[in-house]
Design a protein around this motif. Structure first.
Motif: not given
Lengths: 319, 1138
Positions: A38-41, A44
């Motif tokens: 999962e991509i995290t803030d 990003y």
């Protein structure tokens, strides 16, 4: 002698066992797991493409879908179809609901716009992300316009909120304040967005933002004019000048690709990629975005009259 | 083949345990007790020692280093000079005693019987102080070389341990008393702590293997239902491999799901897949006793111990087989054609419509006319009408067989024991078309060995496999079995499956709609080392690694139904054909280490334990689908149209981890007072670093055995009351095993997905905020209290236990709603409260009358819960509501209604409420509006209209009220068994108190919910008509307004499905010592057993719905329609021991 030797042995065992117990647990890092899929803030918002993807969100979500913008049966309000049940609005029995998806969705999209603007303002990517920052402003304005048309003054949220922020409980702002905010955002958007010929195909450009601003000003200018409120003339003048800017830009032209049949094919030309007549549109394409409910004709809900444009219709099967 | 390997392996293990060195001996001993030295020599030679433990000084320590010495040389070194002498008796036995008291070995013979004088075979006779002994033969006879003045210890399962002194060689006659059942049984309560059952301070129940063995069940969950007080097991479906068992201990502790922790030999596992035949015993920790497992123990802990091998001269082989016949016992039934047309015309009459079916049609139906006529059914006039009647739904199911084989081989020598088991179950589904079966294979090797004198290895390796095949459209087909009208034939005149209008033909769907297969493989590796450096101190290190692989593939084949004239039906099913592939694999690692220290001095006894554990779980999920395959039979992704290939949304690779520290201290005094405390602290990766660590979870429990006090013994005959114990416990546990809690909820996540043609032709993906991060969340904490009383009467023939408990969840994670301006759904916060309370009563009677041995057991549980605080989240719907403040979980809310039966009732009701709220306006004859035969509702809030919610601002709370909960408060069971000679008989009855179900929001929970579906036959003759004014249900109608009024969620449609079910009856006969040619069977038992064979139940609608059914998901109203029906099982089985 024997006794002390024993004592030492106990100590040795004890120390060894204590070590065994401690060894498994000493490091707290064991619990510091990182999301692997999962991509995290925090990771990003590093490239222009990250911002582009964030801006893409609004095209799919905020732009009005012709099907969902009304009810499934809005043709019943015309003379091409009729319903078998009394319309709650015309019968006067409609009760305003406690919640409404238009309100909820708009704030959810505004949250994403706020995030894009916040990250874009802090990023050091400069020119590369300017168009997407402009789109962030544009779509924030677009959503507030949707809200203000339906509800009048609404709370203005201009940052990404956490449940603990007091702004969550903001009161409704004055209608004029909301419009000031919309126009401010649109001015930012017009400043940031590239002109149509420099913009990527299909994306919101400077002219589109100007055209939208003209509509906003026309709407609110007219509203105020007929209620004798201040600022009406100024808004109408802005509507006029922004519309003129769009005309003067020569960015748009009439769709004439199909000759005399052009009007018929305006929305259904399967080969047209970017219609020169369209300024801000929801797009459909086979296998990408399809509208499966174009004609929701079904027994009891939407009954065509003789004026119905399609000669035949199929009854949906019962299951 | 598999059997051969098993036996071969067993023989090898057996052989290795018997290798002795024959002559010269090499040993190294440093500062050990003399007894230890003797044991070491015994292990390294053929010699056996006899000595009088009292004669040997306790503090004597031996150190010796001997290489290739003879026995006499060694004995000279360690025995002589220590005031002892020895004597090698017959080149086998060495007798040792003090020089002062020359001891001689004597030959002792004896006879062991029970109280009635029957000889007892297989009694273990050990010489005290020596690890050596013998076993009594079939006549209860035994012979042994024992030191004169020594002591023999006799033990036998089910009997009290006894010590018998040896005086010379005189023959002994020993009577064993039956064990005071249970009290002396050892119970493991976690991390190596063992206690006698009679010494427990908490609410702990142990269930042993004999209760679950040899029953025609699909698995362990099925087997333990109703057998453990406080444990409830529910099931959802009769579908092989997908029964949906759910397990709960003492009700609910959270709105966020309640999953007890199941540990198999100390490592988390799954009860649903373990072979029930591998289970030795199951211990359930229900109260604060579970707190030692902190992090995941909020809903109690279930400790499963698997069977282990026992030392024996030869391998023990046992085999069991069960052949079960499953008959679909409880099934829905649609109306027959005759009933349907009658009911439909009745509805037409009530609505003022002309009858849909003509008199001539009715006559043809009555005459079962085989012809075809013009369609008359509503909106189906252009399709043919038939006059026969077929039970489509009933024909979808048939009787099916299930076969189970189990074989296990066990044995071992002095150092090592092993058990190898293999189980295979083939379960066929009751569906009559298509492929529907599941098979389960379980393979297990449990191996114990002493690596060193003081180092023990316990290695358990298991493989479990479950393979389930179902037609892809199974659930669809099941509800279509009710939807197709009974008059419709299955095939058209050409013999092809008939597709009547748009109705799906379930038989075609099952046979041609494609198949789905799920495969679940688990490998469990569980290694445990126990090191005892000094007496009383044990260090344990345990490593568990569980691997799991799950595959789910479903193919949807295109199929075309045919019209009556054999042309293709225009509706093509599964068009285009498609397939999905979903798989995941996971790795779970658990490493725990702990120290146990036990010490008894005088009348004081202490037990200490401290340890730590770390666990990590990683799962990778992959999921993809394709459509428009070029074959309709073979579905591999390359055959799919590349444009239709897609990766599913659920695709992840994530982990969670737990780190825990724990400790326990126990103290008891004089077998009268018991005190125990535990501490535990856990860290979970699911929370933000600052919120990661739990508080220290404490627990404390105490017990007092009044029956051991002298004042008690003086007043009450100990044979009358042999145990009177009171217990109390308090503790806190944590909960983070919450499905709604994501693995990384504390970090803001960005989702990338979607597809939209921004440029008009290509796909653009988009990024957006995924929810709101919740760095504030932390552990739910559950506080539990328990008070208990244990009684054993008449020498433990009667045992009674009573427990009363309370569990408080004081910081339950609940969703708190915020204004939409927040822009996303707020994460749940630790701000809810739930109270769960109840009591349990257990009674057991074990006795013997003449030759008949019998037992009776009774369990009664009462459990209730209430959501005490939901932070004002008081929203609820009509019908089933998961959580509403002030009410139990899973409660039904609705109107209170009664049928209007007279003109007077109608006028009174209409005058007040007609046309207000949900009530329709009064209409002449009731056509299309309110009329006689409709349901009228109570105006509970008295606001003059019938509304769901009312107007809170005016103080009206609406007319929808609490009607009951889906979860029963009372659950109970009655078990019993008897043995007479070689006959055995056992039964289990299980039941519940009031529990409610509403089936109304689907298509069949009310009659004629849609005019295009026939109703259930149950409603025939039960609806109000002028002729049937006392009918249970309101009048039939096809009018939307009338139905909307009558089919509101109300008490009229709510059913109480309390039941008492005969879960199991087994009758068996055992043949002993059978010799078939060269083949010797130790015992052979044949039995007949039935499962779920009969019930007394309410609310099943004439046996159409299983009373155990309860929708697992509030949002799944279709559950009651497409659920796979339950079955009754009748079986025959064999247990053989070689």
């Amino acid at each position: 002698m024997l006794f002390t030797k024993n004592k030492f042995k106990y100590f040795k065992y004890g120390a060894f066992l204590a070590l065994l117990v401690v060894s498994i647990s000493s490091c707290n890092k064991f619990l510091d797991l990182k999301p692997a899929s999962e991509i995290t803030d925090p990771t990003y918002w590093k490239t222009a493409n990250d911002f582009k993807l964030a801006a893409n969100f609004f095209y799919q979500n905020t732009l009005d879908d012709p099907h969902y913008s009304g009810t499934n049966n809005s043709d019943n309000m015309s003379d091409i179809a009729f319903g078998t049940q009394t319309d709650a609005v015309s019968a006067g029995t409609y009760v305003a609901p406690e919640t409404d998806a238009v309100w909820d969705n708009a704030y959810s999209w505004i949250r994403n716009a706020n995030k894009l603007i916040q990250e874009g303002s802090n990023a050091e990517l400069g020119q590369d992300i300017q168009p997407y920052l402009g789109e962030g402003y544009f779509f924030r304005a677009y959503n507030y316009f949707t809200l203000v048309k339906l509800y009048g003054g609404v709370p203005i949220i201009s940052k990404v909120l956490l449940p603990s922020d007091p702004e969550v409980f903001s009161k409704r702002a004055d209608r004029a304040v909301v419009f000031d905010s919309i126009l401010r955002d649109l001015n930012f958007a017009i400043a940031d967005l590239p002109v149509k010929k420099d913009a990527e195909t299909g994306r919101i450009c400077k002219e589109a933002a100007q055209a939208f601003k003209a509509r906003v000003c026309l709407f609110e200018g007219t509203w105020r004019k007929f209620r004798g409120l201040t600022g009406a003339d100024s808004l109408l003048e802005q509507a006029y000048s922004e519309a003129n800017n769009v005309i003067a830009s020569n960015a748009y032209s009439l769709y004439e690709a199909k000759g005399a049949e052009s009007y018929r094919y305006l929305f259904i030309d399967a080969t047209s990629i970017d219609n020169p007549e369209s300024i801000i549109v929801k797009k459909y394409r086979t296998n990408i975005n399809v509208n499966g409910w174009a004609y929701g004709v079904s027994w009891g809900n939407l009954n065509p009259t003789k004026k119905w444009p399609m000669p035949t219709f199929a009854r949906t099967a019962c299951r | 083949m598999k059997l051969t390997i098993a036996i071969l392996l067993a023989c090898c293990l057996q052989a290795s345990a018997h290798v002795y060195s024959q002559k010269k001996i090499s040993i190294t001993l440093s500062n050990v007790r003399l007894s230890k030295a003797f044991e070491t020599i015994e292990r390294n030679s053929d010699y056996r020692f006899l000595y009088n433990a009292k004669a040997v000084p306790d503090n004597l320590r031996i150190s010796i280093q001997a290489t290739d010495l003879s026995i006499t040389q060694i004995l000279d070194k360690i025995v002589k000079g220590n005031g002892l002498i020895y004597n090698i008796v017959n080149s086998k036995v060495i007798a040792v005693t003090s020089a002062k008291e020359m001891m001689r070995p004597v030959h002792v013979t004896g006879m062991v019987t029970d109280r009635d004088g029957h000889p007892l075979a297989g009694v273990t006779i050990m010489i005290q102080g020596l690890k050596r002994g013998t076993v009594s033969d079939e006549n209860g006879h035994f012979e042994i070389e024992a030191p004169d003045n020594g002591v023999l210890e006799l033990s036998f399962i089910g009997y009290q341990r006894q010590e018998v002194p040896v005086h010379g060689g005189q023959p002994l006659s020993i009577v064993l008393r039956e064990a005071t059942k249970g009290l002396d049984e050892v119970v493991v309560i976690g991390y190596g702590t063992r206690l006698r059952q009679g010494d427990l301070t908490g609410a702990v129940t142990k269930l042993s293997a004999d209760k679950i063995e040899s029953r025609p069940v699909t698995g362990t969950m099925d087997a333990i239902q109703g057998l453990i007080p406080g444990v409830t097991i529910t099931r959802q479906s009769g579908q092989p491999g997908n029964q949906g068992y759910q397990l709960a201990i003492r009700g609910a502790s959270s709105v966020n799901g309640n999953v007890p922790l199941v540990l198999i030999d100390g490592i988390p596992g799954d009860l649903s897949l373990i072979n029930p035949e591998d289970i030795q015993d199951i211990t359930v920790l229900k109260d604060a006793t579970a707190a030692i497992y902190g992090a995941r123990a909020a809903d109690g802990v279930i400790l499963v111990t698997t069977k282990k091998g026992k030392s024996s001269d030869k391998p023990r082989v046992s085999y069991s087989y069960n052949l079960a016949m499953k008959t679909p016992g409880i099934m829905k039934k649609a109306t027959t054609t005759a009933h349907f047309v009658e009911m439909f015309n009745e509805a037409n009459k009530n609505d003022g419509d002309p009858p849909a079916f003509s008199d001539s049609t009715l006559a043809k139906i009555a005459a079962h006319d085989p012809g075809v006529g013009k369609g008359e059914n509503w909106s189906l006039q252009s399709y043919p009408m038939f006059y026969g009647s077929k039970d489509w739904y009933g024909d979808l199911f048939k009787t099916a067989l299930r076969q189970t084989h189990n074989i296990n081989v066990s044995g071992g020598g002095n150092n090592s024991t092993y058990l190898l088991s293999f189980g295979d179950m083939r379960d066929n589904g009751n569906i009559s078309a298509g492929t529907n079966a599941s098979s389960r294979d379980n393979l297990r090797l449990n191996f114990q060995t002493r690596i060193l004198d003081n180092l023990k290895l316990d290695a358990n390796v298991s493989y479990d496999y479950l393979d389930t095949k179902t037609p892809s459209d199974l659930n669809d087909a099941i509800d279509n079995g009710l939807k197709v009208f009974s008059y419709v034939p299955v095939r058209n005149p050409e013999g092809n499956y008939y597709g009547y209008q748009g109705y799906e033909n379930p038989f075609q769907e099952l046979e041609q709609g494609g198949n789905r297969r799920t495969r679940d493989s688990r490998w469990g590796n569980n290694f445990k080392l126990e090191w005892t450096p000094i007496e009383g101190l044990v260090w344990t290190g345990q490593l568990g690694i569980n691997l799991e692989r799950y595959d789910d593939k479903a193919y949807y084949s295109t199929n075309i139904e045919h019209n009556w004239d054999n042309s293709d039906n225009l509706l093509i099913r599964n068009n285009p054909n498609s397939a999905y592939f979903n798989s995941w694999s996971s790795v779970y690692k658990n490493y725990s280490t702990y120290l146990n220290y036990d010490k008894t001095f005088g009348r004081h006894s202490i037990k200490l334990m401290a340890g730590a554990s770390r666990e990590k779980f990683t799962r990778e999920t992959e999921n993809m689908s394709g459509a428009d395959f070029s074959s309709n039979v073979i579905f591999t992704l390359p055959l799919s149209d590349p444009k239709n290939l897609s990766a599913g949304d659920y695709w992840d690779d994530n982990s969670w981890a737990l780190l825990s520290y724990f400790g326990r201290a126990g103290y008891s005094y004089a077998n009268r007072y018991f005190l125990e405390g535990t501490l535990r602290k856990d860290g979970s990766s699911k929370f933000a670093p600052e919120k990661r660590w739990s508080d220290i979870y404490p627990s404390i429990s105490a017990a007092w055995k009044l029956s051991e006090e002298s004042f008690f013994k003086n007043t009450i005959d100990p044979h009358l009351v042999n145990l009177f114990k009171i217990r109390a416990s308090w503790g806190r546990t944590g909960n983070q095993d919450i499905p709604a809690l994501g693995l990384f909820d504390y970090i803001q996540l960005i989702s990338i997905g979607g597809k939209y043609p921004i440029d008009g032709s290509t796909v653009s993906k988009m990024a957006y905020l995924n929810g709101i991060a919740s760095p504030e969340r932390t552990w739910e904490t559950i506080e539990s209290k328990n008070l208990g009383l244990d009684l054993a009467l008449f020498d433990s023939r009667l045992s009674l236990s009573f427990d009363i408990y309370r569990k408080n969840n004081n910081n339950m994670l609940v969703s708190v709603s915020y204004p939409s301006t927040l822009g996303a759904v707020a994460p749940s916060s630790n701000s809810g409260k739930l109270l769960d309370k109840g009591w349990e009563f257990t009674g057991g009677w074990n006795s013997k009358i003449g030759k008949v041995q019998f037992n009776l057991g009774f369990i009664l549980n009462h459990n209730s819960n209430i959501v005490t605080d939901l932070q004002g989240q008081d929203s609820y719907n009509l019908g089933l509501t998961t959580a509403r403040q002030g009410y139990p979980l899973n409660s039904y809310f609705g109107f209170k209604g009664t049928v209007i039966r007279t003109k007077q009732q109608l006028d009174d009701y209409a005058a007040k409420y007609a046309g207000k709220g949900i009530v329709p306006g009064l209409q002449p004859n009731g056509f299309g509006g309110l009329g006689i035969g409709d349901i009228m509702y109570e105006d509970i809030d008295g606001d003059g209209q019938i509304t769901t919610y009312g107007d809170k601002s005016k103080g009206y709370s609406g007319d929808a009220v609490f009607l009951g909960s889906q979860d029963p408060k009372f659950t109970y069971s009655l078990t019993g068994g008897l043995k007479f000679d070689n006959f055995d008989f056992a039964f289990i009855l299980q039941g519940t108190g009031n529990k409610y179900v509403w089936r109304g929001n689907g298509n069949f929970g009310v009659p004629l919910s849609q005019f295009w579906f026939q109703p259930l036959d149950y409603f025939y003759g039960k609806t109000y008509t002028e002729q049937n004014q006392n009918a249970r249900y309101p009048r039939l109608s096809n009018n939307a307004t009338v139905k909307n009024n009558n089919y509101q969620f109300s008490s009229e449609w709510l059913e109480n499905t309390k039941y008492l079910r005969v879960k199991n009856v087994t009758i068996g006969y055992t043949f002993k010592q059978i010799v078939l040619k060269k083949f010797k069977l130790e015992s052979l038992r044949l039995y007949f057993s039935g499962q779920d064979i009969f019930e007394w139940a309410k609310g099943t609608w004439d046996g159409m719905y299983d009373p155990e059914e309860a929708t697992p998901d509030v949002n799944n109203p279709a559950y009651y329609e497409n659920n796979y029906p339950m079955y009754r099982t009748f079986s025959f089985g064999i247990n053989a021991n070689f």
